[in-house]
Design a protein around this motif. Structure first.
Motif, PDB file in Angstrom:
ATOM      1  N   GLU A   1      46.225  32.966  36.801  1.00  0.00           N
ATOM      2  CA  GLU A   1      45.755  32.456  38.096  1.00  0.00           C
ATOM      3  C   GLU A   1      45.453  33.619  39.034  1.00  0.00           C
ATOM      4  N   ARG A   2      46.329  34.607  38.998  1.00  0.00           N
ATOM      5  CA  ARG A   2      46.166  35.780  39.852  1.00  0.00           C
ATOM      6  C   ARG A   2      44.905  36.570  39.455  1.00  0.00           C
ATOM      7  N   LEU A   3      44.712  36.664  38.139  1.00  0.00           N
ATOM      8  CA  LEU A   3      43.521  37.368  37.649  1.00  0.00           C
ATOM      9  C   LEU A   3      42.245  36.665  38.121  1.00  0.00           C
TER      10      LEU A   3
ATOM     11  N   ARG B   1      41.962  34.747  40.687  1.00  0.00           N
ATOM     12  CA  ARG B   1      41.848  34.889  42.141  1.00  0.00           C
ATOM     13  C   ARG B   1      41.252  36.245  42.506  1.00  0.00           C
ATOM     14  N   GLN B   2      41.691  37.262  41.779  1.00  0.00           N
ATOM     15  CA  GLN B   2      41.159  38.600  42.089  1.00  0.00           C
ATOM     16  C   GLN B   2      39.702  38.736  41.698  1.00  0.00           C
TER      17      GLN B   2
END
Lengths: 398, 378
Positions: free
Chosen positions: B42-44, B46-47
């Protein structure tokens, strides 16, 4: 068209003896946030900074500069030779360009700090205004409510012509020696409190209470992301993650339900003070505003504040929730704050927390709590990470 | 190989393929899963979203990942039509759109929407007066192609966009699949919806995005788990998204320093092509820096293309998406080109990697092929 950005300091220009220090730290920050734009040149004088664009588009630079505390106003400008004809010509080009944005009225304001320049401000006002009027259509002068103010500043090295001004972030540039510990929960309020604290020229570190497995990796991630947004304004931030599971469990088991929240917050305050002491922070900032929810009544504040004699800064104290939410949207923390993960305050939320706790009751109950042990355990388990303003994980992939 | 069909698709950068592979291998968890692996992915995503948003100068939440340009156009056009049909059922577009827009409008017409197809002049531009005249209080959408994929003509979207805002409440959709990184514009300040496709900027097929201005509502075409802020359900194509971010970053860097060079190259070779007496130029004077469209009347374009491919040179007849029909190009016809010329069109499309040497070889082989074919056909 624009070839310069003019940065005005505002409040710091007033601060007599400290001015040099303020301006230096401001310049450092400006250089830092614009470091990716290799071609630009930043120069400073006592009342402003001038950024020479060398062909760089001003828009992305302005976006960055708007995060810098201590900047009062930003203008994009065209530089003309110290020659009235050139000034007139460039003023005209600028106004013609503005007309494509539907500008109908304007006025000219000339300032002439360079008194060597042979034309007086008043004369130049008329000359430039007249020249623009003669060479455009559908444009009139309105000295009271113009759509655009065309400002001409005649300096020693040239004349700066601008009409596009925007607000800077305001406040004061960060002084690295003024450090404050921010209690950062992950909600809407605490990041705003952190932002407003930083705005007054203070460096912050953040402390977050993490209770795995009751609170997830994602709630921790959320706090890291919030910290990263704050770091855009003040530079890298140290984030202290406190292991809080054991303290919460002990409170939950040993303390009366209606006082558990008050006592939990007193424990947080104690732990935060200890970390502040270790890192050299001189005060604690919280996102409390008065009378909002159970823990933020004046009675709660009184009872919780008892355990520390550090100054507790509460920048949101008098604000309404909508105002806080507006700032949070403006500074881009809102969307992160509303991610729906449990934090340590909601997991063990008692059904009926005491809204008017008393110091003496809290003290009485806490006799049965191994306070020093719990504080010691939490502080020694703190994990400190540095959140960089430019994130670089996944850098190889993106 | 001399590859001159970059408007059909571009060759993915090595780094893009590497990022795709690594993501597919290491970050396969579902970003919606609650566990740590899911959180990491999810973080990937988002980035990647943040990186793309900042490259395009928009906000993160304005980026909707899709399966490509066709889906982005369908979502923008049908999504607006279905969402706002209570307000009005009139839509405006031009006669020179990409098939994915054109066919969306045809479908909507069958469903009872009223569509105005604005004509274009010889430069491929719609007239402002026509636009003003077409806008009514029932108009809910104007959709235009920024850079035409067949001839490279440029629609003046800044001006048209301000007219739309001034005169109506209609939303403005711009298909910027061919324009991004090639033709500068204020597309995100004038348009409410903008379509992009990754494989046109050296990313991979199956990935694209629609930039949707905040507060603009759309009827989602894919419903389900509510991904992409509810606007496009379906488990995220994480390797596609990550490789798109990579491609866009590398491409924008190249674009910044090379766009003028590319345009000079185009002008130079348009002039050289015009020296061949059998060649008639179809690309208007004011055009995108990467597309050259010309006709060799009397010679079937397929024959020329196959003659060139013998020499390992790849050009195309027209939009790859319409090349299976035998009709003369609707774009060229709309530009006022005669049928015989419109069905003899060749499109050469460049990339930032194209060199002069390659174009010289192309020019030489084209001249040879034309002469040879003319002899045969005589």
């Amino acid at each position: 068209m624009y070839d310069h950005i003019i940065v005005r300091y505002g409040e710091i220009a007033l601060k007599g003896k400290n001015r040099k220090g303020f301006i230096n730290s401001l310049k450092k920050r400006v250089k830092k946030v614009t470091s990716e734009f290799e071609n630009i040149i930043v120069t400073q004088s006592f009342d402003r900074m001038v950024i020479k664009l060398n062909g760089q588009d001003p828009e992305p630079i302005l976006v960055k500069l708007k995060t810098v505390f201590g900047i009062h106003k930003l203008s994009v400008a065209v530089k003309a030779e110290l020659d009235l004809e050139d000034i007139k010509e460039k003023s005209l080009t600028l106004m013609r360009n503005q007309q494509t944005e539907g500008i109908k009225t304007f006025k000219v304001t000339v300032k002439r700090p360079n008194k060597q320049f042979p034309h007086r401000s008043q004369d130049m006002n008329r000359e430039i205004g007249g020249y623009v009027l003669r060479n455009t259509e559908n444009l009139t002068v309105d000295v009271h409510h113009p759509d655009r103010e065309l400002r001409v500043e005649v300096k020693n090295d040239g004349a700066f012509i601008s009409c596009d001004h925007s607000e800077g972030a305001g406040g004061l540039p960060t002084n690295q020696d003024n450090k404050v510990m921010l209690m950062l929960s992950g909600g809407i309020d605490s990041p705003v409190a952190g932002y407003l604290t930083m705005k007054r020229g203070v460096k912050i570190e953040a402390v977050h209470f993490h209770s795995p497995p009751f609170t997830s990796e994602r709630s921790r991630q959320k706090v890291e992301d919030l910290t990263r947004v704050l770091a855009r304004y003040g530079g890298d931030i140290r984030l202290h993650i406190v292991p809080f599971t054991n303290t919460q469990k002990t409170i939950h088991n040993e303390m009366p339900d209606n006082y558990s929240m008050t006592i939990m917050r007193r424990m947080m305050m104690r732990i935060t003070e200890r970390i502040a002491e270790q890192t050299g922070a001189l005060a604690i900032t919280t996102g409390e505003s008065l009378g909002q929810v159970a823990s933020q009544t004046i009675q709660s504040m009184n009872t919780i504040n008892e355990v520390t004699n550090y100054p507790v800064l509460r920048p949101l104290i008098s604000m309404d929730k909508v105002d806080i939410m507006n700032i949070s949207r403006e500074i881009n923390t809102y969307d992160i704050s509303i991610r729906p993960y449990e934090d340590c305050c909601t997991v063990f939320l008692p059904e009926a927390p005491k809204t008017r706790p008393k110091r003496e009751h809290a003290n009485k109950f806490e006799q049965y709590l191994p306070i020093d042990e719990l504080v010691e355990e939490a502080v020694s388990g703190v994990e400190t990470i540095v959140i960089k303003e430019n994130e670089d994980d996944f850098a190889d992939l993106l | 190989m001399i590859y001159l069909d970059n408007s059909a698709t571009t060759q993915p950068y090595d780094e893009v393929i590497a990022a795709f592979k690594k993501t597919a291998f290491d970050y396969f968890a579902n970003p919606s899963s609650l566990h740590r692996k899911g959180g990491e992915v999810e973080r990937l995503v988002r980035q990647a979203r943040r990186s793309i948003a900042s490259l395009l100068g928009v906000e993160e939440e304005e980026v909707i990942f899709t399966s490509g340009g066709t889906e982005s156009n369908n979502l923008a056009i049908k999504g607006t039509a279905f969402e706002h049909m209570k307000r009005g059922k009139h839509l405006i577009t031009s006669q020179t759109e990409h098939a994915s827009s054109m066919e969306s409008f045809r479908q909507l017409e069958k469903m009872g929407f009223d569509v105005t197809y604005l004509p274009v002049d010889g430069e491929g531009q719609v007239s402002k007066d026509d636009l003003v005249e077409a806008l009514t209080k029932d108009t809910i959408l104007v959709s235009l192609l920024h850079v035409n994929n067949e001839v490279g003509s440029i629609q003046p979207i800044n001006e048209l966009g301000s007219i739309i805002k001034e005169k109506s409440r209609a939303l403005f959709h711009v298909d910027d699949v061919q324009g991004v990184g090639k033709v500068a514009s204020d597309v995100h300040s004038v348009a409410d919806l903008v379509s992009y496709s990754a494989h046109k900027f050296h990313g991979l097929k199956g990935s694209g995005l629609l930039v949707k201005r905040k507060n603009v509502s759309l009827f989602p075409l894919l419903s389900g788990g509510g991904q992409e802020n509810e606007f496009r359900s379906g488990t995220e194509n994480v390797p596609g998204i990550v490789s798109t971010a990579k491609a866009l970053r590398l491409y924008m860097q190249k674009s910044q320093s090379n766009v003028k060079k590319l345009n000079d190259l185009k002008i130079k070779y348009i002039e050289k092509l015009e020296e061949i007496k059998e060649v008639v130029m179809n690309t208007p004077t004011k055009s995108a820096p990467h597309i050259i469209n010309f006709s060799v009347p009397g010679i079937k374009p397929e024959v020329l293309i196959h003659a060139l491919e013998e020499k390992d040179i790849y050009v195309s007849t027209r939009s790859a998406c319409s090349s299976r029909t035998a009709e003369p190009s609707h774009v060229l016809t709309a530009l006022g080109v005669s049928n015989s010329r419109a069905s003899a069109a060749i499109r050469v499309s460049l990339s930032y990697e194209t060199t002069e040497q390659e174009l010289d070889v192309f020019l030489l082989e084209l001249t040879k092929a034309i002469h040879k074919l003319k002899e045969v056909m005589r």
